[in-house]
Scaffold this active site. Structure first.
Site, PDB file in Angstrom:
ATOM      1  N   ARG A   1     -28.562 -15.578 -18.171  1.00  0.00           N
ATOM      2  CA  ARG A   1     -27.682 -14.406 -18.110  1.00  0.00           C
ATOM      3  C   ARG A   1     -28.426 -13.127 -18.456  1.00  0.00           C
ATOM      4  NH1 ARG A   1     -22.351 -15.021 -18.288  1.00  0.00           N
ATOM      5  NH2 ARG A   1     -22.485 -12.895 -17.483  1.00  0.00           N
TER       6      ARG A   1
ATOM      7  N   GLY B   1     -34.897 -29.095  -9.092  1.00  0.00           N
ATOM      8  CA  GLY B   1     -34.335 -30.430  -8.875  1.00  0.00           C
ATOM      9  C   GLY B   1     -34.092 -30.722  -7.397  1.00  0.00           C
TER      10      GLY B   1
ATOM     11  N   ALA C   1     -40.857  -6.242 -24.056  1.00  0.00           N
ATOM     12  CA  ALA C   1     -40.395  -6.246 -25.454  1.00  0.00           C
ATOM     13  C   ALA C   1     -39.001  -5.651 -25.613  1.00  0.00           C
ATOM     14  CB  ALA C   1     -41.392  -5.482 -26.326  1.00  0.00           C
ATOM     15  N   ARG C   2     -38.660  -4.674 -24.781  1.00  0.00           N
ATOM     16  CA  ARG C   2     -37.330  -4.063 -24.923  1.00  0.00           C
ATOM     17  C   ARG C   2     -36.231  -5.088 -24.610  1.00  0.00           C
ATOM     18  NH1 ARG C   2     -35.026   1.210 -21.643  1.00  0.00           N
ATOM     19  NH2 ARG C   2     -33.363   1.706 -23.134  1.00  0.00           N
TER      20      ARG C   2
ATOM     21  N   ARG D   1     -29.160 -13.518 -29.299  1.00  0.00           N
ATOM     22  CA  ARG D   1     -29.303 -14.981 -29.315  1.00  0.00           C
ATOM     23  C   ARG D   1     -29.894 -15.534 -30.602  1.00  0.00           C
ATOM     24  NH1 ARG D   1     -25.737 -16.337 -25.372  1.00  0.00           N
ATOM     25  NH2 ARG D   1     -26.231 -15.259 -23.437  1.00  0.00           N
TER      26      ARG D   1
ATOM     27  N   ASN E   1     -33.404  -7.206 -27.021  1.00  0.00           N
ATOM     28  CA  ASN E   1     -31.974  -7.370 -26.688  1.00  0.00           C
ATOM     29  C   ASN E   1     -31.588  -8.852 -26.744  1.00  0.00           C
ATOM     30  OD1 ASN E   1     -29.374  -6.387 -25.585  1.00  0.00           O
ATOM     31  ND2 ASN E   1     -29.983  -7.541 -23.782  1.00  0.00           N
TER      32      ASN E   1
ATOM     33  N   TRP F   1     -29.333 -18.601 -21.147  1.00  0.00           N
ATOM     34  CA  TRP F   1     -30.564 -17.798 -21.146  1.00  0.00           C
ATOM     35  C   TRP F   1     -30.647 -16.929 -19.888  1.00  0.00           C
ATOM     36  CZ3 TRP F   1     -34.624 -20.268 -24.537  1.00  0.00           C
ATOM     37  CH2 TRP F   1     -35.675 -19.388 -24.791  1.00  0.00           C
TER      38      TRP F   1
HETATM   39  C1  LIG Z   1     -22.295 -14.871 -28.449  1.00  0.00           C
HETATM   40  C2  LIG Z   1     -22.238 -14.658 -26.960  1.00  0.00           C
HETATM   41  C3  LIG Z   1     -21.127 -15.078 -26.242  1.00  0.00           C
HETATM   42  C4  LIG Z   1     -21.056 -14.889 -24.864  1.00  0.00           C
HETATM   43  N1  LIG Z   1     -19.970 -15.331 -24.194  1.00  0.00           N
HETATM   44  C5  LIG Z   1     -19.884 -15.164 -22.844  1.00  0.00           C
HETATM   45  C6  LIG Z   1     -18.746 -15.629 -22.115  1.00  0.00           C
HETATM   46  O1  LIG Z   1     -17.822 -16.184 -22.668  1.00  0.00           O
HETATM   47  N2  LIG Z   1     -18.734 -15.452 -20.759  1.00  0.00           N
HETATM   48  C7  LIG Z   1     -19.753 -14.818 -20.106  1.00  0.00           C
HETATM   49  O2  LIG Z   1     -19.679 -14.665 -18.888  1.00  0.00           O
HETATM   50  N3  LIG Z   1     -20.834 -14.368 -20.775  1.00  0.00           N
HETATM   51  C8  LIG Z   1     -20.930 -14.513 -22.118  1.00  0.00           C
HETATM   52  N4  LIG Z   1     -22.049 -14.065 -22.789  1.00  0.00           N
HETATM   53  C9  LIG Z   1     -23.142 -13.451 -22.026  1.00  0.00           C
HETATM   54  C10 LIG Z   1     -23.155 -11.911 -22.188  1.00  0.00           C
HETATM   55  O3  LIG Z   1     -21.975 -11.336 -21.667  1.00  0.00           O
HETATM   56  C11 LIG Z   1     -24.378 -11.327 -21.459  1.00  0.00           C
HETATM   57  O4  LIG Z   1     -24.285 -11.619 -20.079  1.00  0.00           O
HETATM   58  C12 LIG Z   1     -25.698 -11.869 -21.951  1.00  0.00           C
HETATM   59  O5  LIG Z   1     -25.713 -11.894 -23.351  1.00  0.00           O
HETATM   60  C13 LIG Z   1     -26.837 -11.005 -21.438  1.00  0.00           C
HETATM   61  O6  LIG Z   1     -26.830  -9.782 -22.135  1.00  0.00           O
HETATM   62  P1  LIG Z   1     -27.282  -8.429 -21.482  1.00  0.00           P
HETATM   63  O7  LIG Z   1     -26.449  -8.088 -20.288  1.00  0.00           O
HETATM   64  O8  LIG Z   1     -27.331  -7.391 -22.578  1.00  0.00           O
HETATM   65  O9  LIG Z   1     -28.803  -8.772 -21.048  1.00  0.00           O
HETATM   66  P2  LIG Z   1     -29.605  -8.374 -19.756  1.00  0.00           P
HETATM   67  O10 LIG Z   1     -28.914  -8.859 -18.546  1.00  0.00           O
HETATM   68  O11 LIG Z   1     -31.017  -8.794 -19.963  1.00  0.00           O
HETATM   69  O12 LIG Z   1     -29.505  -6.800 -19.724  1.00  0.00           O
HETATM   70  C14 LIG Z   1     -30.200  -6.023 -20.702  1.00  0.00           C
HETATM   71  C15 LIG Z   1     -29.562  -4.643 -20.736  1.00  0.00           C
HETATM   72  O13 LIG Z   1     -29.785  -3.998 -19.475  1.00  0.00           O
HETATM   73  C16 LIG Z   1     -28.625  -3.245 -19.118  1.00  0.00           C
HETATM   74  N5  LIG Z   1     -28.079  -3.786 -17.874  1.00  0.00           N
HETATM   75  C17 LIG Z   1     -28.465  -4.918 -17.230  1.00  0.00           C
HETATM   76  N6  LIG Z   1     -27.763  -5.072 -16.101  1.00  0.00           N
HETATM   77  C18 LIG Z   1     -26.906  -4.039 -16.039  1.00  0.00           C
HETATM   78  C19 LIG Z   1     -25.898  -3.651 -15.118  1.00  0.00           C
HETATM   79  N7  LIG Z   1     -25.611  -4.360 -14.051  1.00  0.00           N
HETATM   80  N8  LIG Z   1     -25.220  -2.520 -15.355  1.00  0.00           N
HETATM   81  C20 LIG Z   1     -25.479  -1.764 -16.440  1.00  0.00           C
HETATM   82  N9  LIG Z   1     -26.417  -2.083 -17.376  1.00  0.00           N
HETATM   83  C21 LIG Z   1     -27.109  -3.198 -17.168  1.00  0.00           C
HETATM   84  C22 LIG Z   1     -27.648  -3.351 -20.281  1.00  0.00           C
HETATM   85  O14 LIG Z   1     -27.892  -2.284 -21.174  1.00  0.00           O
HETATM   86  C23 LIG Z   1     -28.037  -4.654 -20.922  1.00  0.00           C
HETATM   87  O15 LIG Z   1     -27.688  -4.768 -22.294  1.00  0.00           O
HETATM   88  C24 LIG Z   1     -22.116 -14.243 -24.167  1.00  0.00           C
HETATM   89  C25 LIG Z   1     -23.241 -13.813 -24.899  1.00  0.00           C
HETATM   90  C26 LIG Z   1     -23.311 -14.013 -26.274  1.00  0.00           C
HETATM   91  C27 LIG Z   1     -24.533 -13.552 -27.011  1.00  0.00           C
END
Ligand SMILES: Cc1cc2nc3c(=O)[nH]c(=O)nc-3n(C[C@H](O)[C@H](O)[C@H](O)COP(=O)(O)OP(=O)(O)OC[C@H]3O[C@@H](n4cnc5c(N)ncnc54)[C@H](O)[C@@H]3O)c2cc1C
Length: 239
Positions: A93, A104, A190-191, A200, A195, A91
């Protein structure tokens, strides 16, 4: 609350949906509705409305489709979530949002451990690297659950024994496994929420986080029904 009862009419701060064996998703409070999307978009033309009108449905769908994302950021949801640590690890991430977790370091963790009903095995799909999951044989699942219970209980005993010897909580917890429950506040717009849901509450997501995401989705749908419908019509892609 039963999931079928979650709608805008009976949504009050603190509404809780139970998930997994001991977890929950609580909508602690929210400042979010469809009107905020419409007004955030119309401010470009120096216009504001006090109620949602029929034509606003089309505007929200247009914004969603064309990825005009910022009007979907003018709102906030605050959840209190209780999930096992291995679920929170996924979560957290999601960087666009704010987290505050039960520490903790500062307080003793409760002896609450996730023991899954649904025990699964990976099955290879037709494409290279593709796989899905199916329930494992009942006998294997039963032994797995029993071993997990024993392991959780022994780990907690070791944790308590270390605390009793005066070892700091931040180190005594090293005995604890990732199926122990944690709690956290999650504040998100909401945006970013969309995502999160597209990633998820998806067949590719881990089953446990998907269960939690389904509860989050019910609250979002109740608070912002037009936005939610537009999100679903847009193949569940966040703007
Ligand atoms: C099925 C599944 C498997 C996964 N497996 C792995 C794995 O094996 N190893 C692993 O490490 N992770 C894994 N992840 C985690 C994944 O890589 C993302 O870190 C996580 O889903 C968060 O997504 P997000 O970055 O879109 O979300 P958020 O961090 O909330 O970001 C939302 C949006 O903001 C923008 N954004 C945020 N930060 C930045 C930035 N620094 N630069 C540019 N744009 C940005 C992007 O458009 C992003 O989509 C997995 C996720 C899923 C759903």
């Amino acid at each position: 609350m039963q999931t079928s009862e979650v709608n805008l009419q009976n949504l009050v701060p603190g509404t809780e949906i139970g998930i997994l064996d001991n977890g929950f998703v609580i909508l602690d409070d929210w400042m979010a509705d469809d009107l905020s999307v419409v007004n955030s978009a119309r401010v470009s033309f120096n216009r504001m409305s006090s109620t949602i009108e029929e034509k606003d449905d089309g505007l929200i769908r247009f914004l969603m489709r064309e990825k005009h994302g910022t009007p979907f950021e003018a709102n906030a949801f605050r959840f209190i979530i209780k999930v096992p640590i291995f679920v929170m690890r996924e979560w957290i991430r999601h960087r666009i949002g704010s987290f505050n977790e039960w520490s903790g370091r500062y307080s003793q963790l409760d002896p609450e451990f996730y023991i899954p009903d649904y025990v699964r095995a990976p099955v290879e799909g037709s494409k290279p690297g593709q796989y899905f999951f199916e329930s494992i044989d009942d006998g294997i699942a039963e032994v797995f659950r029993r071993d997990l219970e024993i392991n959780s209980s022994q780990a907690y005993q070791a944790y308590e024994a270390a605390l009793a010897k005066g070892i700091a909580k931040e180190q005594a917890r090293l005995f604890l496994p990732v199926n122990i429950y944690t709690k956290f506040f999650w504040t998100v717009n909401a945006r970013s929420l969309m995502n999160f849901l597209s990633l998820r509450n998806s067949p590719q997501a881990m089953w446990e986080i998907r269960e939690a995401a389904k509860a989050v989705e019910l609250f979002f749908a109740a608070a912002m029904p037009i936005t939610y419908d537009a999100f679903c019509s847009n193949d569940r892609r966040a703007p």
